[in-house]
Write a protein that holds these residues in place. Sequence first.
Motif: not given
Length: 334
Positions: A70-71, A74-75, A79-80, A83
Amino acid sequence: MHRLLILFTALFLCAADRAASPGPAPTGTVDARAGLRVLTHPTFGEIWLIHPVVRGAAARPGPGPSGAATAAIARRFGEELAGKFVALPYALAGDASFGGPPAPLVILTPGANMGGSSYRRLAEDLAAHGYVVALLHPDGSPGPSAGRYGEAASEIATALGFLTAPDTGWADWIRPGPVGLVGHSLGGAASVLALASAPEGSVAVNLDGDFAGAAAQPAAGPVLYLIGTTDGETDRSRERRRGVWATVSAGSPEAVALQLAEMRHFDATDLSLISDAAPPERRYNRFGPAEPGLTLHRLNALTVAWLDRWLKGDEAAWARARANDPGFGEAQTF
């Protein structure tokens, strides 16, 4: 340009189910379309085995993506979107029993820097159509390099041996014989390369993967190549890819390249289901203009039909899929 994967080492193949979830599992129950079992290899870690189930009973949801996966999303995409990725619904059950007769095996390989958990919708679709799917590298694969293509093909071969070893708890689920090798980006090119070491009659699907490195050689089996477009691609790049495809397809008994103008590279992943959550600058040239998830649905339908044609002998399935989606035309890039 398009990339993948991580190095397997071929040691003695012994595995065990892992009870702990790789990521937070959703709560409640699901009407399962497929089951998900987490396998652990002592050398290269996890494989998610997604399999047919007896339909109709509610079951505990399967595991979700890890924090690391997940990280990484996000990178790359914001982030949205990351999520929303965690919250995507799947009909994968973590406690469902295998259903049906032994099924053809499909090994699904993610793109470079992508986790296999980003391809669960395709794996779910395949299992619902009667395939056992081995989803490699659910937490993520390494970045690209010229040598990674050959390494990725070698790890596919290692995974195949591991999954079909007779002393495992799931060998009875898998039908002996030809397999399907499916991958995205570098994983797609590596899947075609891995045909050379797969059982006779095996087939490959390359989802928008550039044939580079060791992958730029004649294919050893039938190949479906589904590609999109890249805004700003140069004539020189197109010419190079045209020449490489001529080499790859020359060795295949049947090589089909289809192109969808509105498809972009990451439309082949589950992230396309929530592509509108990515900032515009991170969406450009990664996701196409179609409604979120529509292109993924079209790609998955063609992938299933190609495998049905070759692994189940269902010629009509491929004809129907082509008739239902004339938007995928002969690849203009080539």
